[in-house]
Enzyme design. Sequence first.
Site, PDB file in Angstrom:
ATOM      1  N   CYS A   9       3.550  10.591  10.470  1.00 29.57           N
ATOM      2  CA  CYS A   9       3.593   9.292   9.787  1.00 29.57           C
ATOM      3  C   CYS A   9       3.028   8.234  10.724  1.00 29.57           C
ATOM      4  O   CYS A   9       2.777   8.493  11.906  1.00 29.57           O
ATOM      5  CB  CYS A   9       5.007   8.947   9.330  1.00 29.57           C
ATOM      6  N   THR A  10       2.829   7.043  10.229  1.00 27.53           N
ATOM      7  CA  THR A  10       2.181   6.010  11.027  1.00 27.53           C
ATOM      8  C   THR A  10       3.003   5.595  12.235  1.00 27.53           C
ATOM      9  O   THR A  10       2.448   5.282  13.292  1.00 27.53           O
ATOM     10  CB  THR A  10       1.853   4.765  10.178  1.00 27.53           C
TER      11      THR A  10
END
Length: 105
Positions: A9-10
């Site tokens: 994920c970011t």
Amino acid sequence: MKFVAVTACTVGVAHTFMAAEVLEKEAKKLGYEIKVETQGANGIDNRLTQEEIDSADACIFAVDTAVTEPERFDNAVVLECKVKDAIKKPKKIFEKLEKALQANS
């Protein structure tokens, strides 16, 4: 069937690991073998070997950011999805993989 996956994920914290856990549970439930590499804030954990990648039927990229070292997967059948889809709809991901593999055989 045998799968490998990469989750990222970011931010590289909670959702990366939640997606990995959900994919592992769903694969087990469906009778599949899976190994998941997480690419998080601390770098790559549970790194997939080239042998594991090459021997897998397909690979799942459950990512919201670029995969680190994507060239390792150049010869793999890859299904890319968002991290939230891996968390909320894992069965659909495996169904898509099954269809893709049947179409390639």
